[in-house]
Design a protein around this motif. Structure first.
Motif, PDB file in Angstrom:
ATOM      1  N   ASN A 118       0.822  -1.269  -0.045  1.00 44.64           N
ATOM      2  CA  ASN A 118       0.067  -0.132  -0.141  1.00 44.64           C
ATOM      3  C   ASN A 118       0.877   1.183  -0.011  1.00 44.64           C
ATOM      4  O   ASN A 118       2.070   1.332   0.326  1.00 44.64           O
ATOM      5  CB  ASN A 118      -0.768   0.063   1.207  1.00 44.64           C
ATOM      6  CG  ASN A 118      -1.977  -1.151   1.018  1.00 44.64           C
ATOM      7  OD1 ASN A 118      -2.352  -1.478  -0.031  1.00 44.64           O
ATOM      8  ND2 ASN A 118      -2.407  -1.615   2.202  1.00 44.64           N
ATOM      9  N   ALA A 119       0.423   2.429  -0.467  1.00 44.92           N
ATOM     10  CA  ALA A 119       0.824   3.697  -0.330  1.00 44.92           C
ATOM     11  C   ALA A 119      -0.054   4.605  -0.293  1.00 44.92           C
ATOM     12  O   ALA A 119      -1.204   4.513  -0.382  1.00 44.92           O
ATOM     13  CB  ALA A 119       1.795   4.046  -1.706  1.00 44.92           C
ATOM     14  N   GLN A 120       0.534   5.844   0.015  1.00 45.86           N
ATOM     15  CA  GLN A 120      -0.567   7.230   0.252  1.00 45.86           C
ATOM     16  C   GLN A 120      -0.022   8.264  -0.169  1.00 45.86           C
ATOM     17  O   GLN A 120       1.087   8.617  -0.409  1.00 45.86           O
ATOM     18  CB  GLN A 120      -0.723   7.348   1.827  1.00 45.86           C
ATOM     19  CG  GLN A 120      -1.845   8.204   2.156  1.00 45.86           C
ATOM     20  CD  GLN A 120      -1.757   8.376   3.703  1.00 45.86           C
ATOM     21  OE1 GLN A 120      -1.022   9.400   4.138  1.00 45.86           O
ATOM     22  NE2 GLN A 120      -2.686   7.802   4.248  1.00 45.86           N
ATOM     23  N   ILE A 121      -1.058   8.959  -1.165  1.00 51.75           N
ATOM     24  CA  ILE A 121      -0.466  10.018  -1.757  1.00 51.75           C
ATOM     25  C   ILE A 121      -1.194  11.323  -1.118  1.00 51.75           C
ATOM     26  O   ILE A 121      -2.372  11.238  -0.740  1.00 51.75           O
ATOM     27  CB  ILE A 121      -1.127  10.222  -3.055  1.00 51.75           C
ATOM     28  CG1 ILE A 121      -0.516   9.110  -3.978  1.00 51.75           C
ATOM     29  CG2 ILE A 121      -0.947  11.507  -3.768  1.00 51.75           C
ATOM     30  CD1 ILE A 121      -1.229   9.086  -5.395  1.00 51.75           C
ATOM     31  N   SER A 122      -0.478  12.298  -0.289  1.00 51.58           N
ATOM     32  CA  SER A 122      -1.008  13.366   0.179  1.00 51.58           C
ATOM     33  C   SER A 122      -0.649  14.692  -0.423  1.00 51.58           C
ATOM     34  O   SER A 122       0.343  14.592  -1.246  1.00 51.58           O
ATOM     35  CB  SER A 122      -0.360  13.499   1.567  1.00 51.58           C
ATOM     36  OG  SER A 122       1.001  13.389   1.630  1.00 51.58           O
ATOM     37  N   GLY A 123      -1.321  15.818  -0.193  1.00 50.30           N
ATOM     38  CA  GLY A 123      -1.211  17.006  -0.750  1.00 50.30           C
ATOM     39  C   GLY A 123      -2.417  17.929  -0.355  1.00 50.30           C
ATOM     40  O   GLY A 123      -3.009  17.738   0.881  1.00 50.30           O
ATOM     41  N   ASN A 124      -2.456  19.011  -0.893  1.00 51.86           N
ATOM     42  CA  ASN A 124      -3.541  19.937  -0.692  1.00 51.86           C
ATOM     43  C   ASN A 124      -4.958  19.356  -1.254  1.00 51.86           C
ATOM     44  O   ASN A 124      -5.438  20.132  -2.054  1.00 51.86           O
ATOM     45  CB  ASN A 124      -3.242  21.376  -1.284  1.00 51.86           C
ATOM     46  CG  ASN A 124      -1.707  21.859  -0.777  1.00 51.86           C
ATOM     47  OD1 ASN A 124      -1.691  21.643   0.597  1.00 51.86           O
ATOM     48  ND2 ASN A 124      -1.136  22.622  -1.379  1.00 51.86           N
ATOM     49  N   PHE A 125      -5.248  18.382  -0.703  1.00 52.75           N
ATOM     50  CA  PHE A 125      -6.552  17.770  -1.426  1.00 52.75           C
ATOM     51  C   PHE A 125      -7.810  18.219  -0.151  1.00 52.75           C
ATOM     52  O   PHE A 125      -7.674  18.271   0.744  1.00 52.75           O
ATOM     53  CB  PHE A 125      -6.503  16.369  -1.378  1.00 52.75           C
ATOM     54  CG  PHE A 125      -5.530  15.946  -2.462  1.00 52.75           C
ATOM     55  CD1 PHE A 125      -5.750  15.921  -3.764  1.00 52.75           C
ATOM     56  CD2 PHE A 125      -4.377  15.061  -2.121  1.00 52.75           C
ATOM     57  CE1 PHE A 125      -4.770  15.826  -4.907  1.00 52.75           C
ATOM     58  CE2 PHE A 125      -3.454  14.569  -2.874  1.00 52.75           C
ATOM     59  CZ  PHE A 125      -3.908  14.840  -4.476  1.00 52.75           C
ATOM     60  N   ASN A 126      -8.765  18.726  -0.834  1.00 59.26           N
ATOM     61  CA  ASN A 126     -10.097  18.461  -0.353  1.00 59.26           C
ATOM     62  C   ASN A 126     -11.048  17.496  -0.559  1.00 59.26           C
ATOM     63  O   ASN A 126     -10.409  16.483  -1.539  1.00 59.26           O
ATOM     64  CB  ASN A 126     -10.828  19.867  -0.226  1.00 59.26           C
ATOM     65  CG  ASN A 126     -11.274  20.064  -1.800  1.00 59.26           C
ATOM     66  OD1 ASN A 126     -11.345  19.326  -2.546  1.00 59.26           O
ATOM     67  ND2 ASN A 126     -11.095  21.384  -2.052  1.00 59.26           N
ATOM     68  N   GLN A 127     -12.045  17.190  -0.179  1.00 64.61           N
ATOM     69  CA  GLN A 127     -12.861  15.967  -0.552  1.00 64.61           C
ATOM     70  C   GLN A 127     -13.067  15.791  -1.964  1.00 64.61           C
ATOM     71  O   GLN A 127     -13.081  14.887  -2.507  1.00 64.61           O
ATOM     72  CB  GLN A 127     -14.405  15.877   0.355  1.00 64.61           C
ATOM     73  CG  GLN A 127     -14.908  14.724   0.065  1.00 64.61           C
ATOM     74  CD  GLN A 127     -16.397  14.527   0.885  1.00 64.61           C
ATOM     75  OE1 GLN A 127     -16.686  15.388   1.640  1.00 64.61           O
ATOM     76  NE2 GLN A 127     -17.090  13.599   0.677  1.00 64.61           N
ATOM     77  N   ALA A 128     -13.479  16.944  -2.566  1.00 64.23           N
ATOM     78  CA  ALA A 128     -13.697  16.721  -4.019  1.00 64.23           C
ATOM     79  C   ALA A 128     -12.507  16.573  -4.930  1.00 64.23           C
ATOM     80  O   ALA A 128     -12.597  15.709  -5.635  1.00 64.23           O
ATOM     81  CB  ALA A 128     -14.468  18.164  -4.241  1.00 64.23           C
ATOM     82  N   SER A 129     -11.394  17.516  -4.513  1.00 62.19           N
ATOM     83  CA  SER A 129     -10.328  17.102  -5.418  1.00 62.19           C
ATOM     84  C   SER A 129      -9.554  15.696  -5.092  1.00 62.19           C
ATOM     85  O   SER A 129      -9.289  15.107  -6.033  1.00 62.19           O
ATOM     86  CB  SER A 129      -9.005  18.186  -4.998  1.00 62.19           C
ATOM     87  OG  SER A 129      -8.846  18.045  -3.722  1.00 62.19           O
ATOM     88  N   ALA A 130      -9.762  15.191  -3.796  1.00 61.77           N
ATOM     89  CA  ALA A 130      -9.396  13.742  -3.569  1.00 61.77           C
ATOM     90  C   ALA A 130     -10.197  12.925  -4.320  1.00 61.77           C
ATOM     91  O   ALA A 130      -9.504  11.832  -4.928  1.00 61.77           O
ATOM     92  CB  ALA A 130      -9.357  13.617  -2.278  1.00 61.77           C
ATOM     93  N   THR A 131     -11.558  13.158  -4.441  1.00 62.96           N
ATOM     94  CA  THR A 131     -12.511  12.079  -5.009  1.00 62.96           C
ATOM     95  C   THR A 131     -12.027  12.245  -6.603  1.00 62.96           C
ATOM     96  O   THR A 131     -11.957  11.278  -7.392  1.00 62.96           O
ATOM     97  CB  THR A 131     -13.910  12.433  -5.109  1.00 62.96           C
ATOM     98  OG1 THR A 131     -14.005  12.421  -3.490  1.00 62.96           O
ATOM     99  CG2 THR A 131     -14.685  11.435  -5.770  1.00 62.96           C
TER     100      THR A 131
END
Length: 584
Positions: free
Chosen positions: A323-336
């Motif tokens: 598994n891996a995880q991508i983080s950044g300046n995401f809100n719910q809409a942009s992450a979806t």
């Protein structure tokens, strides 16, 4: 000795329905940032249109197969379940995306190529485009380019000697502006300037020569359009900016690509604000990822999407679970949106996007009002028929339909927030058809009760017996309707999917209302003198034509075979004989 019977408790069923309604409306009003109203489709409220102009690496016109595949992938991104109301249409060598409402940013993001790579960070980050005269600006003390090396290999930027200017490479090639109306004409090897810009960007920013890499890092302008977008070679190094255009990185050849990702799921960030995307690799890629992270603890790895760094994080410990995880300046809409892009794959082409244009409703609120009027007229006709034919029982039909409408409304709002469901005229038609399905369930139940009364039973004993017989018929009828909706949804495209979706959803909700509302209400009404009265219940004509019981034996329906009766339906003579040892 007769087996014990299970006592039906209508209050529990009604309480369960009240809890369901309370939970639904609690979610409607206490969650989400939108208004508590369903989302409307393009035909009812208008939308936003964006034109995507295809561009190829060689500058040649895209092939029809490439455009068709790109259209299908973009349609899956924006309309994965087929109920969001979005439209993706091919117009020559362009793709035109129309989404409901004012969602221009969402429509533009759909055209990203979505070529994802996981690259090691060899150098950086350094600030991008610093102000002239400030430390870190080209020609000033402290100017730096991302170079390999540094403590722990984590990517410490190298610095130019104090008082000397850092070397500056050739300027970033400008991105050719597509001609009006789209890209190259079909059948031509169009736009050689674009192909040349991509080739020059590759030669500079993907060179394996450290000196050229340093030149590329200093020459790269993160504020201009990137001609290399989506066309970087994963087998070679890359000098790239981050998505915000604030930092530059020197990256190594790709370790894994987006095709190695099995699933991408947006979730709230467990370590702070914002959202993250959790990735799960395929089996072979999971082993590669585990070996890489084990050998590169305390080094940094970058997630690169369309030649831009989305996130660059240090590997703290080996990741052996795939598994891996991508983080950044995401809100719910942009992450979806980001997860949907990864889930449905990369495009075979890159696209230049136009400015978003607002389009008016194709049918308008007048059509919505006409659809609502049609639904109201249908409800009124059902109400009038129920009151005329079933009298007081018709009141229960009306109450059940009103409660069904409450549940449908809340579900529509929540589906709009959860999966992007939009209500268009096809969906309105599906709900109007569903009114007949719901009313049909009531008619079946009432007619079964009539059959029991014709056999000589009282209204009180006819309700539970009629329910047992009607339940199977209702389940069979709704199963057929639901199966038809599923088949139509699987085979249809466009707005017909919305019709099938609303029809299937209404069928399921019909079962909930019949089982949790209509049956319990009738069970309560069977104990009421008002509803038990033949004149008020609509069963008076049935009672007058029902066979009358005598003391000589059980009642006979129409002079035929004896009909079994419950204890409450036995004639007085039968009850007296039973008290002396049973009927003869």
């Amino acid at each position: 000795m007769a087996p014990p019977t299970v006592r039906f408790r209508p209050g529990r069923y009604l309480a369960a329905f009240v809890v369901i309604v309370a939970v639904l409306y609690g979610l409607v009003f206490l969650t989400g940032n939108g208004s508590p109203t369903p989302k409307l489709g393009i035909d009812l409220q208008g939308g936003t249109r964006v034109t995507l102009t295809a561009r190829t690496e060689t500058g040649a016109a895209p092939t029809p197969d490439q455009l068709n595949l790109a259209r299908q992938i973009i349609d899956q991104r924006v309309n994965g379940l087929g109920v969001s109301g979005a439209e993706v249409v091919q117009d020559g060598s362009n793709l035109v995306i129309t989404v409901p409402g004012q969602e221009g940013d969402q429509a533009r993001s759909l055209g990203q190529t979505a070529r994802l790579y996981f690259r090691p960070v060899l150098g950086g980050p350094i600030p991008a485009n610093p102000q002239a005269g400030q430390p870190g600006a080209p020609g000033q003390p402290g100017a730096a380019a991302p170079t390999p090396g540094g403590p722990s290999g984590a990517g410490t930027p190298g610095s130019a000697p104090a008082g000397q200017s850092a070397p500056i490479g050739p300027a970033q090639p400008p991105v050719p502006t597509p001609p009006p109306g789209g890209g190259a004409d079909p059948g031509t090897s169009a736009d050689p300037r674009l192909a040349q810009a991509i080739s020059e960007a590759k030669a500079l920013r993907q060179s394996e020569d450290p000196a050229v890499q340093e030149q590329a890092a200093l020459a790269l302008d993160c504020a201009v359009e990137d001609p290399l977008r989506g066309y970087d070679d994963p087998a070679r190094p890359l000098v790239a900016c981050n998505r915000e255009g604030t930092e530059k990185y020197l990256l190594g050849p790709a370790i894994l690509s987006g095709t190695d990702v099995a699933s991408a799921t947006p979730n709230p960030n467990p370590q702070g604000v914002g959202w993250v995307i959790n990735l799960a690799y395929k089996s072979e890629a999971a082993g590669v990822w585990a070996d890489y992270t084990s050998a590169n603890v305390n080094k940094s790895n970058a997630v690169v999407l369309d030649s831009q760094v989305v996130s660059a994080l240090r590997i703290v410990q080996p990741l052996l679970d795939g598994n891996a995880q991508i983080s950044g300046n995401f809100n719910q809409a942009s992450a979806t949106d980001f997860a949907n892009v990864l889930r449905y794959g990369s495009l075979p082409l890159s696209f230049d996007t136009s400015e978003a244009q607002t389009v008016s409703a194709t049918l308008g609120l007048a059509s919505l009002q006409a659809g609502l009027i049609a639904g109201i007229v249908g409800l009124i006709l059902v109400f009038v028929y129920s009151l005329f034919y079933y009298r007081a029982l018709g009141v229960l039909t009306i109450l059940s339909l009103i409660l069904s409408g409450l549940v449908v409304y809340a579900v529509l709002v929540l589906l709009g927030r959860g999966i992007g469901f939009t209500l268009d005229l096809a969906g309105v038609a599906g709900f109007i058809v569903a009114i007949g399905i719901t009313a049909d369930s009531f008619v079946i139940f009432f007619e079964r009760i009539k059959d029991e009364v014709r056999e000589g039973r009282s209204f009180r004993s006819a309700v539970p017996r009629g329910w047992i017989r009607a339940r199977r018929t209702i389940l069979s009828g709704d199963a057929v309707s639901f199966l038809a909706a599923v088949v139509l949804y699987a085979l249809a495209v466009g707005q017909v999917k919305g019709f099938a979706f609303t029809l299937g959803m209404s069928t399921v909700l019909d079962l909930i209302v019949v089982f949790l509302v209509t049956h319990p209400l009738l069970a309560l009404a069977s104990n009421s003198r008002l509803f038990s009265s033949p004149a008020w219940s609509g069963l008076g004509e049935v009672v007058r034509h029902a066979p009358r019981s005598t003391g000589s034996g059980p009642p006979r329906a129409g002079g035929g075979r004896p009909v079994r009766t419950g204890a409450g339906d036995r004639p007085a003579g039968a009850r007296s004989r039973a008290g002396r040892g049973g009927a003869r």
